[in-house]
Scaffold this motif. Structure first.
Motif, short mmCIF file in Angstrom:
data_model
loop_
_atom_site.label_atom_id
_atom_site.label_comp_id
_atom_site.label_asym_id
_atom_site.label_seq_id
_atom_site.Cartn_x
_atom_site.Cartn_y
_atom_site.Cartn_z
N CYS A 12 27.46 79.15 45.57
CA CYS A 12 27.69 79.88 46.80
C CYS A 12 26.83 81.12 46.82
O CYS A 12 26.67 81.79 45.80
N ALA A 13 26.28 81.46 47.98
CA ALA A 13 25.49 82.68 48.12
C ALA A 13 26.43 83.88 48.13
O ALA A 13 27.58 83.79 48.56
N PRO A 14 25.96 85.03 47.65
CA PRO A 14 26.80 86.23 47.68
C PRO A 14 26.98 86.72 49.12
O PRO A 14 26.37 86.20 50.06
N GLY B 44 30.76 89.20 38.97
CA GLY B 44 30.63 87.76 38.97
C GLY B 44 29.23 87.31 39.30
O GLY B 44 28.31 88.11 39.45
N GLY B 45 29.09 86.01 39.42
CA GLY B 45 27.80 85.40 39.71
C GLY B 45 27.77 83.98 39.18
O GLY B 45 28.76 83.49 38.62
N PRO C 177 29.82 73.72 34.86
CA PRO C 177 28.38 73.66 35.13
C PRO C 177 27.80 75.06 35.28
O PRO C 177 28.48 75.99 35.72
N ASP C 178 26.52 75.20 34.95
CA ASP C 178 25.89 76.51 34.97
C ASP C 178 25.80 77.12 36.36
O ASP C 178 25.68 78.34 36.49
N ASP C 179 25.86 76.30 37.41
CA ASP C 179 25.74 76.86 38.76
C ASP C 179 27.10 77.24 39.36
O ASP C 179 27.17 77.70 40.51
N THR C 180 28.18 77.08 38.59
CA THR C 180 29.50 77.49 39.06
C THR C 180 29.54 79.00 39.28
O THR C 180 29.08 79.77 38.44
N MET C 181 30.10 79.43 40.41
CA MET C 181 30.30 80.86 40.66
C MET C 181 31.60 81.30 39.99
O MET C 181 32.65 80.67 40.18
N LEU C 182 31.52 82.36 39.20
CA LEU C 182 32.69 82.96 38.56
C LEU C 182 32.84 84.36 39.11
O LEU C 182 31.89 85.15 39.06
N VAL C 183 34.01 84.68 39.64
CA VAL C 183 34.22 85.97 40.28
C VAL C 183 35.57 86.55 39.86
O VAL C 183 36.59 85.85 39.87
#
Length: 237
Positions: A13-15, A87-88, A225-231
């Motif tokens: 997801c984009a910020p 996050g990111g 997965p590495d592209d998962t967003m963690l916030v």
């Protein structure tokens, strides 16, 4: 009612506004103000939330200014270090930056304790004495007696006599520095990342204060997965 932190896991997801909408959608099923039918006896988990400042992730070196990094609620007069964020994408976060040093220090602390404690008779942990207080309905054995007996043990007395040792080993090292080095290090390692709750990619709200929860929290994040967003999100419940 209290505030707690949750780590929200999201698809890529984009910020900005897109991220806020994604978090809102993921959190929506747990809204205490929902008007639709909810299970009997369940009132939801939160009544408001916002992206949290304070329990940061470490940013992987070289990505400090990447636009995908999430930073929110930052005070202009108190800027945070650029190597921290809210996050990111998982690939941009250094999950081991804080866990590994804590684990290494736990190992050194365990080794030092074994060497130090070997010079004294074995001691009983504090909870042994507190249990005697609770199990004495007539209160003939007081909390003050329990504390005095605990602190009179030669090993504990030696720790308490030295502020440096007490700071390093803690008030109850017999209980909290476990005999198993690997388990002791793993417990400290697992304590670093978890928030009170975790919202998984498939929409499960999981929470707890146990070591089992914290170990599962780490294992879950490591396996994403590495592209998962963690916030990190702060919510009021």
């Amino acid at each position: 009612m209290a505030k707690q932190r949750i780590t929200v896991c999201l698809p890529p997801c984009a910020p900005g506004e897109a991220l806020s909408r994604a978090i809102a959608e993921a959190m929506a099923p747990f809204d205490m103000n929902r008007q639709d039918d909810t299970p009997d006896g369940w009132d939801g988990e939160w009544d408001y939330w916002y992206i949290a400042s304070g329990w940061e992730f470490a940013v992987r070196p070289g990505y400090e200014d990447d636009p995908r990094i999430v930073r929110d609620g930052e005070e202009e007069d108190e800027p945070r270090p650029r190597n921290q964020c809210d996050g990111g994408p998982k690939a941009l976060l250094d999950l081991d930056a804080d866990r590994v040093p804590v684990a290494e220090e736990a190992g050194r602390r365990w080794d030092a304790w074994q060497e130090f404690s070997a010079g004294y008779p074995a001691a009983l942990p504090a909870h042994h004495f507190w249990a005697r207080v609770r199990l004495d309905p007539a209160q003939r054995y007081s909390f003050e007696q329990a504390r005095a007996e605990y602190e009179s043990q030669p090993l504990i007395r030696a720790v308490y006599a030295d502020p440096v040792l007490r700071e390093r080993f803690g008030d109850d090292p017999v209980q909290f520095i476990t005999p198993d080095r690997e388990a002791c290090v793993a417990e400290q390692y697992a304590d670093v990342l978890p928030t009170w709750a975790l919202l998984t990619l498939d929409g499960r709200w999981i929470e707890g204060g146990t070591h089992e929860y914290r170990a599962a929290f780490n294992a879950y994040l490591d396996g994403l997965p590495d592209d998962t967003m963690l916030v990190r999100v702060l919510y009021h419940s």
